[in-house]
Structures are given as C-alpha cells and as structure tokens.
Scaffold this motif. Structure first.
Motif, PDB file in Angstrom:
ATOM      1  N   GLU A   1       0.795  -1.231   0.000  1.00  0.00           N
ATOM      2  CA  GLU A   1       0.000   0.000   0.000  1.00  0.00           C
ATOM      3  C   GLU A   1       0.828   1.284   0.000  1.00  0.00           C
ATOM      4  OE1 GLU A   1      -2.661  -0.393   3.302  1.00  0.00           O
ATOM      5  OE2 GLU A   1      -3.731  -2.073   2.365  1.00  0.00           O
ATOM      6  N   ASP A   2       2.088   1.198   0.350  1.00  0.00           N
ATOM      7  CA  ASP A   2       2.916   2.405   0.408  1.00  0.00           C
ATOM      8  C   ASP A   2       3.414   2.764  -0.987  1.00  0.00           C
ATOM      9  OD1 ASP A   2       4.834   4.386   0.830  1.00  0.00           O
ATOM     10  OD2 ASP A   2       5.565   3.459   2.673  1.00  0.00           O
ATOM     11  N   PRO A   3       3.048   3.931  -1.506  1.00  0.00           N
ATOM     12  CA  PRO A   3       3.479   4.310  -2.856  1.00  0.00           C
ATOM     13  C   PRO A   3       4.997   4.483  -2.968  1.00  0.00           C
ATOM     14  CG  PRO A   3       2.166   6.075  -1.856  1.00  0.00           C
ATOM     15  CD  PRO A   3       2.177   4.930  -0.902  1.00  0.00           C
ATOM     16  N   ALA A   4       5.684   4.651  -1.858  1.00  0.00           N
ATOM     17  CA  ALA A   4       7.135   4.813  -1.886  1.00  0.00           C
ATOM     18  C   ALA A   4       7.879   3.483  -1.742  1.00  0.00           C
ATOM     19  CB  ALA A   4       7.573   5.769  -0.792  1.00  0.00           C
ATOM     20  N   ALA A   5       7.166   2.378  -1.636  1.00  0.00           N
ATOM     21  CA  ALA A   5       7.814   1.073  -1.420  1.00  0.00           C
ATOM     22  C   ALA A   5       8.811   0.728  -2.523  1.00  0.00           C
ATOM     23  CB  ALA A   5       6.765  -0.022  -1.283  1.00  0.00           C
ATOM     24  N   GLY A   6       8.511   1.096  -3.733  1.00  0.00           N
ATOM     25  CA  GLY A   6       9.441   0.843  -4.836  1.00  0.00           C
ATOM     26  C   GLY A   6      10.752   1.599  -4.662  1.00  0.00           C
ATOM     27  N   TRP A   7      10.662   2.826  -4.155  1.00  0.00           N
ATOM     28  CA  TRP A   7      11.864   3.611  -3.891  1.00  0.00           C
ATOM     29  C   TRP A   7      12.662   3.005  -2.735  1.00  0.00           C
ATOM     30  CZ3 TRP A   7      13.533   6.569  -7.511  1.00  0.00           C
ATOM     31  CH2 TRP A   7      12.646   7.175  -8.396  1.00  0.00           C
ATOM     32  N   TYR A   8      11.958   2.524  -1.709  1.00  0.00           N
ATOM     33  CA  TYR A   8      12.645   1.859  -0.603  1.00  0.00           C
ATOM     34  C   TYR A   8      13.395   0.623  -1.120  1.00  0.00           C
ATOM     35  CZ  TYR A   8       9.267   4.508   2.268  1.00  0.00           C
ATOM     36  OH  TYR A   8       8.489   5.480   2.832  1.00  0.00           O
ATOM     37  N   THR A   9      12.726  -0.127  -1.986  1.00  0.00           N
ATOM     38  CA  THR A   9      13.344  -1.325  -2.557  1.00  0.00           C
ATOM     39  C   THR A   9      14.584  -0.954  -3.360  1.00  0.00           C
ATOM     40  OG1 THR A   9      11.187  -2.414  -2.651  1.00  0.00           O
ATOM     41  CG2 THR A   9      12.932  -3.347  -4.023  1.00  0.00           C
ATOM     42  N   LEU A  10      14.492   0.090  -4.159  1.00  0.00           N
ATOM     43  CA  LEU A  10      15.641   0.544  -4.941  1.00  0.00           C
ATOM     44  C   LEU A  10      16.786   0.967  -4.017  1.00  0.00           C
ATOM     45  CD1 LEU A  10      16.774   1.122  -7.761  1.00  0.00           C
ATOM     46  CD2 LEU A  10      15.796   3.426  -7.570  1.00  0.00           C
ATOM     47  N   GLY A  11      16.458   1.678  -2.940  1.00  0.00           N
ATOM     48  CA  GLY A  11      17.488   2.084  -1.983  1.00  0.00           C
ATOM     49  C   GLY A  11      18.168   0.904  -1.323  1.00  0.00           C
ATOM     50  N   VAL A  12      17.374  -0.089  -0.925  1.00  0.00           N
ATOM     51  CA  VAL A  12      17.947  -1.305  -0.330  1.00  0.00           C
ATOM     52  C   VAL A  12      18.836  -2.010  -1.353  1.00  0.00           C
ATOM     53  CG1 VAL A  12      17.396  -3.627   0.525  1.00  0.00           C
ATOM     54  CG2 VAL A  12      16.138  -1.644   1.388  1.00  0.00           C
ATOM     55  N   PHE A  13      18.380  -2.100  -2.598  1.00  0.00           N
ATOM     56  CA  PHE A  13      19.156  -2.741  -3.654  1.00  0.00           C
ATOM     57  C   PHE A  13      20.510  -2.050  -3.839  1.00  0.00           C
ATOM     58  CE2 PHE A  13      20.477  -2.451  -8.107  1.00  0.00           C
ATOM     59  CZ  PHE A  13      20.830  -3.777  -8.340  1.00  0.00           C
ATOM     60  N   VAL A  14      20.509  -0.726  -3.958  1.00  0.00           N
ATOM     61  CA  VAL A  14      21.759   0.009  -4.169  1.00  0.00           C
ATOM     62  C   VAL A  14      22.682  -0.146  -2.962  1.00  0.00           C
ATOM     63  CG1 VAL A  14      22.768   2.317  -4.457  1.00  0.00           C
ATOM     64  CG2 VAL A  14      20.806   1.641  -5.843  1.00  0.00           C
ATOM     65  N   LEU A  15      22.147  -0.023  -1.766  1.00  0.00           N
ATOM     66  CA  LEU A  15      22.963  -0.154  -0.553  1.00  0.00           C
ATOM     67  C   LEU A  15      23.527  -1.564  -0.414  1.00  0.00           C
ATOM     68  CD1 LEU A  15      23.973   1.208   2.045  1.00  0.00           C
ATOM     69  CD2 LEU A  15      21.863   0.427   3.139  1.00  0.00           C
TER      70      LEU A  15
END
Length: 130
Positions: A36-50
C-alpha cells in the motif's frame, strides 16, 4: 581477458537481488505496508543500491551475484575488488537502467566502463588462474 558473464547470468543475479531487496523492505513495512505504500518501490531501490554496493566492495558481488557464482572485479591493473566509492557509483549507474543496456562487444556496460570493472563468472576466474 577472461570472458565476462552472459546476459542470462546477469539477469538471474539481478532478479535474485531485486526479490531479496523486496523481502527486506517487507520485513520492515509488512506485506500490507509494502503493497500500500506508494514509496515502497523507492525503498526497494534504496535497499538494492545499498546492499549491492556494500557486498560488491566487501565480498566481490551482490547477494544475487554471489548466489549465481558471479564476481565484480576491477580489470585495470589485474583483477581485484572495487573500492566502496567505485562500487556505490557503479550501482547507482545500474539503478539508472540505461548504462547497463549500452555495452561493448565484451559485455561490459557503461557502468562497468565508468569504474573499470567487469562481471566475471567464478568458473572463468578459476580457469584463468586468477
């Protein structure tokens, strides 16, 4: 030069990394929060890069690359690990999507050329005596 990893191998490693990153975000947000969080994709991208930056620098490959027996190494001056700043720069370029899609005949994309790296299979490294 040792042969670089195939597109198929790289894609499988990327999928493993992406799903692992989704699972990490789900651990923090829960499934409902992730869905439900519209920013979840950005969180996933951040975790991926880190995740991928840290593991490339300190283990020679991201979680997915290690699981699929691939390694990211500097090719200038001998095969050796990337520094953390180079690994971070490389992974930010991967996150931009286009740099990996523009590549040389040897399979190295713009992201690899920018930091002097290549994705190699563990088998080819062993056969090459490195």
């Amino acid at each position: 030069m040792i042969e670089t990893a195939s597109w198929g191998q790289r894609i499988v490693a990327l999928l493993v990394d992406w799903f692992a990153s989704i699972l990490v975000v789900m651990l923090f947000l829960g499934y409902r929060g992730w869905a439900e969080d519209p920013a979840a994709g950005w969180y996933t991208l951040g975790v991926f890069v880190l995740e991928s930056s840290l593991l490339v620098a300190f283990a020679g490959g991201s979680f997915g690359q290690l699981a699929t027996r691939l390694r990211v190494l500097r090719v200038e001056g001998g095969y050796r690990p990337l520094s953390l700043p180079r690994a971070l720069y490389r992974q930010v370029l991967v996150a931009l999507v286009i740099p990996p899609l523009v590549f040389r005949p040897d399979g190295r994309g713009l992201h690899d050329m920018a930091v002097g790296s290549a994705v190699l299979t563990l088998d080819s490294l062993r056969k090459g005596g490195q």
